[in-house]
Motif scaffolding. Structure first.
Motif, PDB file in Angstrom:
ATOM      1  N   LEU A  66     -46.803 -87.370  41.989  1.00 52.39           N
ATOM      2  CA  LEU A  66     -48.164 -87.022  42.401  1.00 52.39           C
ATOM      3  C   LEU A  66     -49.174 -88.101  42.020  1.00 52.39           C
ATOM      4  O   LEU A  66     -50.118 -88.370  42.772  1.00 52.39           O
ATOM      5  N   THR A  67     -48.997 -88.717  40.867  1.00 47.18           N
ATOM      6  CA  THR A  67     -49.939 -89.759  40.460  1.00 47.18           C
ATOM      7  C   THR A  67     -49.824 -90.987  41.358  1.00 47.18           C
ATOM      8  O   THR A  67     -50.838 -91.616  41.701  1.00 47.18           O
ATOM      9  N   VAL A  68     -48.600 -91.324  41.758  1.00 42.42           N
ATOM     10  CA  VAL A  68     -48.426 -92.434  42.706  1.00 42.42           C
ATOM     11  C   VAL A  68     -49.094 -92.093  44.037  1.00 42.42           C
ATOM     12  O   VAL A  68     -49.781 -92.928  44.641  1.00 42.42           O
ATOM     13  N   ALA A  69     -48.912 -90.840  44.491  1.00 40.46           N
ATOM     14  CA  ALA A  69     -49.537 -90.408  45.747  1.00 40.46           C
ATOM     15  C   ALA A  69     -51.059 -90.436  45.634  1.00 40.46           C
ATOM     16  O   ALA A  69     -51.759 -90.829  46.573  1.00 40.46           O
ATOM     17  N   TYR A  70     -51.574 -90.026  44.479  1.00 35.11           N
ATOM     18  CA  TYR A  70     -53.023 -89.978  44.269  1.00 35.11           C
ATOM     19  C   TYR A  70     -53.639 -91.371  44.275  1.00 35.11           C
ATOM     20  O   TYR A  70     -54.805 -91.553  44.642  1.00 35.11           O
ATOM     21  N   ASP A  71     -52.855 -92.366  43.874  1.00 35.99           N
ATOM     22  CA  ASP A  71     -53.361 -93.740  43.814  1.00 35.99           C
ATOM     23  C   ASP A  71     -53.277 -94.471  45.152  1.00 35.99           C
ATOM     24  O   ASP A  71     -53.820 -95.570  45.286  1.00 35.99           O
ATOM     25  N   ILE A  72     -52.591 -93.879  46.139  1.00 39.18           N
ATOM     26  CA  ILE A  72     -52.414 -94.557  47.421  1.00 39.18           C
ATOM     27  C   ILE A  72     -53.724 -94.642  48.194  1.00 39.18           C
ATOM     28  O   ILE A  72     -54.036 -95.643  48.826  1.00 39.18           O
ATOM     29  N   GLY A  73     -54.525 -93.570  48.128  1.00 38.87           N
ATOM     30  CA  GLY A  73     -55.791 -93.542  48.842  1.00 38.87           C
ATOM     31  C   GLY A  73     -55.691 -92.811  50.169  1.00 38.87           C
ATOM     32  O   GLY A  73     -54.602 -92.477  50.638  1.00 38.87           O
ATOM     33  N   GLY A  74     -56.855 -92.570  50.769  1.00 38.04           N
ATOM     34  CA  GLY A  74     -56.896 -91.917  52.070  1.00 38.04           C
ATOM     35  C   GLY A  74     -56.472 -90.467  52.039  1.00 38.04           C
ATOM     36  O   GLY A  74     -56.604 -89.769  51.029  1.00 38.04           O
ATOM     37  N   ILE A  79     -53.560 -89.168  51.978  1.00 38.51           N
ATOM     38  CA  ILE A  79     -52.475 -88.867  51.042  1.00 38.51           C
ATOM     39  C   ILE A  79     -53.039 -88.518  49.674  1.00 38.51           C
ATOM     40  O   ILE A  79     -52.574 -87.583  49.013  1.00 38.51           O
ATOM     41  N   SER A  80     -54.055 -89.233  49.230  1.00 39.01           N
ATOM     42  CA  SER A  80     -54.688 -88.919  47.948  1.00 39.01           C
ATOM     43  C   SER A  80     -55.353 -87.545  47.992  1.00 39.01           C
ATOM     44  O   SER A  80     -55.306 -86.781  47.017  1.00 39.01           O
ATOM     45  N   LEU A  81     -55.986 -87.221  49.123  1.00 39.29           N
ATOM     46  CA  LEU A  81     -56.613 -85.900  49.253  1.00 39.29           C
ATOM     47  C   LEU A  81     -55.581 -84.791  49.108  1.00 39.29           C
ATOM     48  O   LEU A  81     -55.820 -83.779  48.433  1.00 39.29           O
ATOM     49  N   LEU A  82     -54.423 -84.971  49.740  1.00 35.66           N
ATOM     50  CA  LEU A  82     -53.386 -83.938  49.696  1.00 35.66           C
ATOM     51  C   LEU A  82     -52.742 -83.856  48.314  1.00 35.66           C
ATOM     52  O   LEU A  82     -52.269 -82.792  47.911  1.00 35.66           O
ATOM     53  N   ALA A  83     -52.690 -84.979  47.597  1.00 35.35           N
ATOM     54  CA  ALA A  83     -52.100 -84.966  46.252  1.00 35.35           C
ATOM     55  C   ALA A  83     -52.960 -84.199  45.266  1.00 35.35           C
ATOM     56  O   ALA A  83     -52.480 -83.793  44.205  1.00 35.35           O
ATOM     57  N   PHE A 121     -59.503 -89.716  35.965  1.00 37.20           N
ATOM     58  CA  PHE A 121     -59.319 -88.820  37.106  1.00 37.20           C
ATOM     59  C   PHE A 121     -60.580 -88.764  37.967  1.00 37.20           C
ATOM     60  O   PHE A 121     -60.521 -88.870  39.198  1.00 37.20           O
ATOM     61  N   TYR A 122     -61.736 -88.597  37.329  1.00 33.26           N
ATOM     62  CA  TYR A 122     -62.980 -88.451  38.091  1.00 33.26           C
ATOM     63  C   TYR A 122     -63.389 -89.768  38.754  1.00 33.26           C
ATOM     64  O   TYR A 122     -64.026 -89.762  39.806  1.00 33.26           O
ATOM     65  N   LYS A 123     -63.010 -90.874  38.146  1.00 33.06           N
ATOM     66  CA  LYS A 123     -63.273 -92.168  38.780  1.00 33.06           C
ATOM     67  C   LYS A 123     -62.495 -92.269  40.087  1.00 33.06           C
ATOM     68  O   LYS A 123     -63.019 -92.738  41.106  1.00 33.06           O
ATOM     69  N   LYS A 124     -61.246 -91.812  40.076  1.00 29.30           N
ATOM     70  CA  LYS A 124     -60.434 -91.831  41.290  1.00 29.30           C
ATOM     71  C   LYS A 124     -60.963 -90.832  42.318  1.00 29.30           C
ATOM     72  O   LYS A 124     -61.012 -91.131  43.521  1.00 29.30           O
ATOM     73  N   LEU A 125     -61.368 -89.658  41.835  1.00 28.51           N
ATOM     74  CA  LEU A 125     -61.929 -88.652  42.742  1.00 28.51           C
ATOM     75  C   LEU A 125     -63.195 -89.190  43.408  1.00 28.51           C
ATOM     76  O   LEU A 125     -63.420 -88.977  44.609  1.00 28.51           O
TER      77      LEU A 125
END
Length: 476
Positions: A258-266, A268-272, A290-294
């Motif tokens: 999930l963390t790899v998926a979250y870092d992909i962007g777009g 895919i990140s939304l779904l992760a 986490f909030y920086k990525k969000l």
């Protein structure tokens, strides 16, 4: 029928070419061997070689049963091969017949029980079926959809998952751990069709719970994040949070996925986000920055993507804590407002109440609304770090701009910030999936009151009062 009662040779049943003949032969084999299994006329136990049995010390009845058992095995092998036939009707009938044999072998085992009352599931037969449901080079999603009715049984679910896990190991070894796209899609289609019981009391056979560990093994080996096509990646993430994670023995092992998926962007990140929320909320996952990525996920597409409702629902949960620093919430408010300038009306009617709820939870951010107009906006839109964006030094001129929006409902919603906000939060759940069609339909259903108009009645050909044509022509 003649074969059942006369016990004549039947090798000709398997030597067929035409589709109609194949279908007829499959139905014949289904009746024939179904009846033989029910009667107990197939040899039970370790099956000797056919030549050995003819020369061995077996009576006539045993020789017949051994011969029939060999014919049954030949029939099963033919049916397995026919699951790869070009005709779907042949594939479907072969699958149904094999599953009928699985059921009958469960009731009338061809293997001697180790002790009285022990249960022997025809695992090897089901394993052959599963292997041909997930070929490496042909999309079998249609045949898998036909197989779904058998996945209602707990024991079938269990042994299917075991067979899939074993098959994945064999295929990955042959392909040197390089997943094949078609094979990945077939495996996903099969395992996503398996609905896990929500409670242990719903499991009839206690052995079924071990299939959860098989499921985890399948996802760890079959779906490496770096080697998944985007389409399949999204399908996996859509069902992961509610159909997969609750049934894993150790859901935390999916953190890397999930963390790899979250870092992909777009998208895919939304779904992760769904899966990460489950791990954070229920399994105490700590995700750095986490909030920086969000915050980085907020881009112009956020108001247009198919998964908009899912994202804002989760964002509302993540931003619900009153302990979040004001600069962080202000950064989210400011970026959402800036992106709202180019958003469609249906998205604006959702995000404006969303922003107002953030003001209610974090009163310190209201300074954005009441700050006088600035000659230059200090907010840095391209800054990835929320704390460095200078959002608190800015003003919310974007909402003032939206008060002049062409859609009256949007202008009215944006004007709310000019007044004192109530303490009760707005319910945005019904607005999350608001579509342009619904908005248009709502406008059509509005009752419009008639407005009196002053106008001059048309007279003459060209409508002018003193026109020369009006004297000689009349509109009748």
């Amino acid at each position: 029928t003649a074969v059942l009662w006369c016990r004549i040779p039947m090798n000709s049943i398997f030597n067929v070419d035409e589709e109609d003949v194949i279908l007829c032969a499959i139905r014949t084999c289904s009746r024939l061997f179904g009846t033989l299994l029910e009667r107990g006329e197939l040899f039970v136990g370790q099956l000797p070689e056919e030549e050995t049995s003819l020369a061995g010390n077996y009576n006539a009845e045993d020789k017949y049963k051994i011969w029939m058992r060999h014919r049954y095995n030949s029939c099963v092998n033919c049916l397995v091969e026919l699951m790869g036939h070009e005709s779907f009707q042949v594939k479907e009938l072969s699958l149904v017949t094999l599953m009928k044999f699985v059921e009958l072998e469960g009731k009338y085992p061809l293997v001697k029980a180790e002790w009285k009352g022990s249960f022997r599931f025809p695992r090897e037969l089901l394993k052959l079926v599963v292997e041909n449901l997930i070929p490496c080079e042909e999309d079998s999603s249609l045949l898998i959809s036909r197989f779904q009715e058998y996945l209602e049984y707990d024991d079938i679910r269990y042994f299917v998952m075991k067979a899939v896990a074993e098959n994945i190991g064999q295929v990955m070894q042959k392909t040197q751990e390089v997943p094949l796209p078609v094979y990945q899609q077939n495996v996903f289609s099969l395992i996503s069709s398996i609905s896990m019981p929500s409670q242990e009391s719903e499991v009839v056979n206690f052995m079924v719970k071990w299939c959860f560990s098989s499921l985890q093994q399948v996802f760890n080996v079959m779906f490496p994040p770096s080697q998944l096509p985007n389409g399949l990646y999204k399908k996996v993430l859509v069902i992961l949070h509610d159909s997969i994670l609750p049934h894993l023995n150790e859901p935390t092992l999916m953190i890397d996925f999930l963390t790899v998926a979250y870092d992909i962007g777009g998208a895919i990140s939304l779904l992760a986000l769904n899966g990460l929320f489950v791990l954070i909320h229920q399994h105490n996952l700590e995700y750095p920055d986490f909030y920086k990525k969000l915050y980085s996920l907020l881009d112009p597409s956020i108001y247009h993507v198919k998964y908009r409702a899912r994202f804002f629902h989760l964002a509302d949960l993540f931003l619900s804590s009153s302990h979040l620093p004001a600069y962080l919430v202000a950064a989210f408010i400011k970026r959402l407002s800036r992106l709202a300038l180019t958003a469609p009306p249906q998205a604006l009617l959702m995000v404006i109440p969303f922003i107002c709820n953030l003001f209610r939870r974090h009163p310190a951010c209201k300074v954005l609304v009441h700050k006088p107009d600035l000659s230059e906006d200090p907010y840095i839109m391209d800054e990835e770090e929320p704390s460095e964006s200078r959002a608190l030094e800015s003003s919310l001129w974007e909402l003032q701009t939206l008060q002049s929006h062409y859609h009256p409902d949007v202008a009215q919603a944006a004007a709310v910030v000019n007044q004192s906000l109530s303490e009760l939060e707005d319910d945005v759940s019904e607005l999350l999936e608001l579509s342009a069609y619904e908005l248009f339909d709502r406008e059509l259903k509005k009752k419009v009151t008639s407005v009196p108009l002053e106008f001059e009645q048309v007279r003459g050909l060209f409508g002018k009062k003193d026109d020369l044509f009006a004297e000689h022509f009349a509109l009748e």
